[in-house]
Design an enzyme around this catalytic site. Structure first.
Site, PDB file in Angstrom:
ATOM      1  N   ASP A 235       0.823  -1.202   0.000  1.00 36.01           N
ATOM      2  CA  ASP A 235       0.000   0.000   0.000  1.00 36.01           C
ATOM      3  C   ASP A 235       0.861   1.257   0.000  1.00 36.01           C
ATOM      4  O   ASP A 235       1.951   1.277   0.575  1.00 36.01           O
ATOM      5  CB  ASP A 235      -0.899   0.011   1.242  1.00 36.01           C
ATOM      6  CG  ASP A 235      -1.754   1.262   1.316  1.00 36.01           C
ATOM      7  OD1 ASP A 235      -2.675   1.386   0.486  1.00 36.01           O
ATOM      8  OD2 ASP A 235      -1.476   2.121   2.170  1.00 36.01           O
TER       9      ASP A 235
ATOM     10  N   GLU B  64       0.765  -0.732  -5.269  1.00 35.55           N
ATOM     11  CA  GLU B  64      -0.320   0.251  -5.393  1.00 35.55           C
ATOM     12  C   GLU B  64       0.348   1.606  -5.564  1.00 35.55           C
ATOM     13  O   GLU B  64       0.854   2.191  -4.609  1.00 35.55           O
ATOM     14  CB  GLU B  64      -1.204   0.210  -4.143  1.00 35.55           C
ATOM     15  CG  GLU B  64      -2.456   1.072  -4.246  1.00 35.55           C
ATOM     16  CD  GLU B  64      -2.377   2.347  -3.413  1.00 35.55           C
ATOM     17  OE1 GLU B  64      -3.343   3.128  -3.460  1.00 35.55           O
ATOM     18  OE2 GLU B  64      -1.366   2.573  -2.728  1.00 35.55           O
TER      19      GLU B  64
END
Length: 682
Positions: free
Chosen positions: A342, A396
């Site tokens: 992330d 991401e």
């Protein structure tokens, strides 16, 4: 006498690094690319003592630090270089300082150690560290702890001694993820149940995993595993990096979930957060031993300006040790099959990517990149694939940094995939700003297949991001309040019909153009209504919107099951073409005036008519000669369509002497307005 001549030697061709060979536009930045690669190689050599040990050997801090049961007694260790004294306090000593539970500093290090008898600690007991430093002291949860629980009444978090009498025995060994293609079901254990409460690992395993398998997904991407004090953070403000969240159940129950997933042929990847950490001091790493910079950058780079969190100092070997060990720990202890990292954009740039346009390649190599973070991400990928060569890593990342999912030897970061974050942004923008008559197949086709040729991507229409309060899912953008009144089959209106049709078409064209994998967020496959809003003071701590209403898709009197059934059939068709994700996307036709698009992948022909009003009879395409059978139609009645076409008919191509050499003939189809059909060449 003739004059003697000597042949001039041709200059040797420059051998570019692989990333530049694959994209000549990167040539002006080759020195920077090589510099990043060499930095990672240098760091690997440093950490492995020039190959005397492996990166995996280095990343074994979890086997040393933390609390461990030994053959005789216990050992506890913690890295706290700024501490002057550390005690273990807990319900075993009435939470008081006790010489028997006093740690000693290991000479010449910042490490502390405590050895205890077997009877000194019992499974289930609660504990913390009492840490002292020059000018202060405080209670802290150890950084390497593997189990943290919250008292239901006081809401206080504590570490917990975890040593069950019967350790978990894995039932499924030697699991290898399926990646042909990778079909990801993004999910959150806590909000995975119909009931207005926090769901558990066991409930997810029993109630949701069978749905995922039945729907055809071969991977789950699980959010919010690492312990986080605030449930509403969606798991992104992590406090204890080695502890699976106890609000969902026990470590053994998480292992059983993963074990069952493997039994069903489903890989399990974790949404790992190494981009930042929660600021909490008692629960987290914010000020473990009087030095707020022990784990984090000093000065202006200490705090993330947008996330109210702390930024790791990736330049410190001890921080690399902590984070790399964290990757290895989840792979080995819990048998996770990989990670979706992330917040990668936030890690890459000093600015965290905030307020930057990234309009050209120069924006990725202008000196504002965090070389330490780039090195860490590269090392993490090397480590993960060293521990498990079949592991899956996904970045991401929104800026478009070249090389993220390129091979390390080519100068890349080594991720297996990157998220195709342009696609959901495109769909949102299109639905919001373009009338149906202005949807252009050429633009759609460009967006769903716009990627670097040497990097695989995970394509998706929407993830959890588009389902949060303040945003809208695709189904809600299309239908909005009419979902509340016109989503029963007996009362469907034109707005709902449009939404149902486009929801299927958007998913099909996105999934059909993948070059690696496809992702869907839990419930969005059947058009889950409303948004996600975790319990908070502003909503009276309600769980009403932090759940998934499976009863809607199970109710055959409602329209939701049409969308769910279509999603399942779409994945079945995609998986029916061997190595679908590696087959080239061959454009057959597009006409923006007609709003028609057609392309092939292997033997599958995808045809889309985005026109809201115009149906076409005998619309012709030049395709490989043969016969074609319909294998999926968005307009089929079983998926909530009108059933205008007869899908039982075999379609034969029509001879054209002009295209004999190309082995192509005309295929003529009836394609109703706002529909798509998939045919297979026989």
């Amino acid at each position: 006498m003739a004059k003697k001549t000597t042949a001039t030697k041709a200059p040797e061709a420059v051998q570019h690094i692989g990333l530049v060979q694959n994209d000549s536009w990167l040539e002006p930045y080759e020195d920077a690319i090589r510099g990043r690669h060499d930095h990672a190689v240098w760091k690997i050599n440093q950490l492995t003592k020039n190959g005397k040990k492996t990166l995996s050997d280095f990343a074994s801090g979890h086997l040393y630090f933390g609390l461990h049961k030994q053959a005789r007694g216990w050992v506890f260790r913690e890295w706290a270089p700024n501490a002057t004294d550390i005690y273990l306090i807990g319900d075993f000593n009435n939470w008081k300082e006790d010489e028997h539970y006093r740690c000693r500093r290991l000479e010449g290090t910042g490490n502390w150690e405590l050895k205890l008898r077997e009877k000194d600690l019992q499974h289930g007991q609660l504990y913390k560290m009492k840490v002292k430093w020059q000018g202060g002291e405080g209670e802290r949860i150890p950084a390497w702890t593997r189990r943290v629980v919250q008292d239901e009444e006081t809401k206080i978090f504590s570490a917990q001694v975890w040593n069950p009498a019967v350790p978990y025995v894995w039932k499924k060994a030697g699991f290898r993820p399926k990646k042909n293609p990778l079909l990801i079901y993004e999910c959150h254990v806590g909000m995975s149940q119909d009931a207005e409460k926090v769901g558990t690992y066991n409930e997810f395993r029993e109630n949701v995993l069978p749905r995922v398998a039945h729907d055809g997904y071969n991977c789950i991407q699980v959010m919010a595993i690492q312990e986080h004090p605030y449930y509403g953070s969606f798991g992104y403000h992590v406090s204890s990096f080695f502890a699976p969240s106890s609000r969902f159940g026990t470590p053994e129950e998480l292992k059983a979930l993963i074990d069952d997933a493997h039994r069903l042929g489903i890989s399990v990847i974790m949404d790992i957060v190494h981009s930042h950490a929660v600021k909490n001091e008692v629960e987290g790493l914010g000020n473990l031993a009087g030095d707020p910079n022990q784990f984090f950058y000093p000065g202006e780079r200490h705090e993330h300006p947008a996330w109210d969190s702390l930024c790791f100092d990736y330049g410190k070997d001890d921080v690399l040790h902590f984070l790399l060990s964290n990757c290895k720990y989840w792979l080995e202890e819990y048998h996770f099959d990989g990670f979706r990292f992330d917040g990668v954009t936030s890690m890459l740039y000093y600015s965290h990517g905030l307020g930057e346009a990234f309009g050209g390649y120069g924006d990725y190599f202008n000196g504002h990149e965090d070389d330490n973070a780039i090195c860490y991400l590269t090392l993490a990928n090397q480590l993960i694939h060293q521990v498990n060569p079949d592991a899956i890593t996904i970045a991401e990342e929104v800026s478009g940094m070249p090389g993220l999912a390129a091979k390390f030897d080519d100068g890349g970061f080594g991720f297996d995939y990157r998220m195709a974050m342009n696609i959901p942004d495109y769909w949102i923008k299109t639905i919001k700003e373009q009338s149906d008559e202005n949807w252009k197949p050429s633009s759609i086709f460009w967006e769903v297949k716009n990627r670097r040729p040497d990097e695989k991507t995970i394509s998706y229409c929407e993830s959890h991001d588009q389902a949060l309060v303040g945003d809208k899912t695709i189904i809600f953008r299309l239908i909005d309040a009419d979902m509340y009144w016109h989503f029963a089959k007996k009362d469907v209106n034109g707005v709902a019909e449009r939404g149902i049709a486009l929801h299927k078409m958007i998913r099909l064209v996105t999934c059909a153009a993948i070059n690696g994998g496809y992702l869907n967020f839990m419930g969005n496959e059947f058009g889950h209504p409303e948004w996600i809003d975790f319990p908070r003071e502003g909503n009276g701590w309600s769980h009403k919107y932090a759940r998934r209403q499976w009863n809607l898709v199970d109710n055959k009197e409602l329209c939701y099951h049409w969308l769910g059934d279509f999603d399942r059939e779409m994945l079945r068709v995609v998986k029916s073409e061997r190595n679908f994700q590696n087959k080239p996307v061959v454009e057959i036709w597009h006409n923006d005036g007609d709003q028609v698009l057609a392309f092939m992948r292997g033997d599958l022909l995808f045809v889309f008519n985005f026109s809201p009003t115009r149906s076409f009879t005998d619309y012709g395409f030049l395709v490989p000669t043969g016969s074609y059978d319909v294998v999926l139609n968005t307009d089929a009645k079983q998926f909530g369509g009108f059933g205008f076409a007869d899908d039982s008919v075999t379609h034969f191509t029509n001879f054209d002497p002009l295209y004999v050499k190309d082995r192509k003939e005309w295929l003529k189809l009836y394609i109703p307005a706002r529909s798509a059909v998939v045919l297979r060449k026989n």
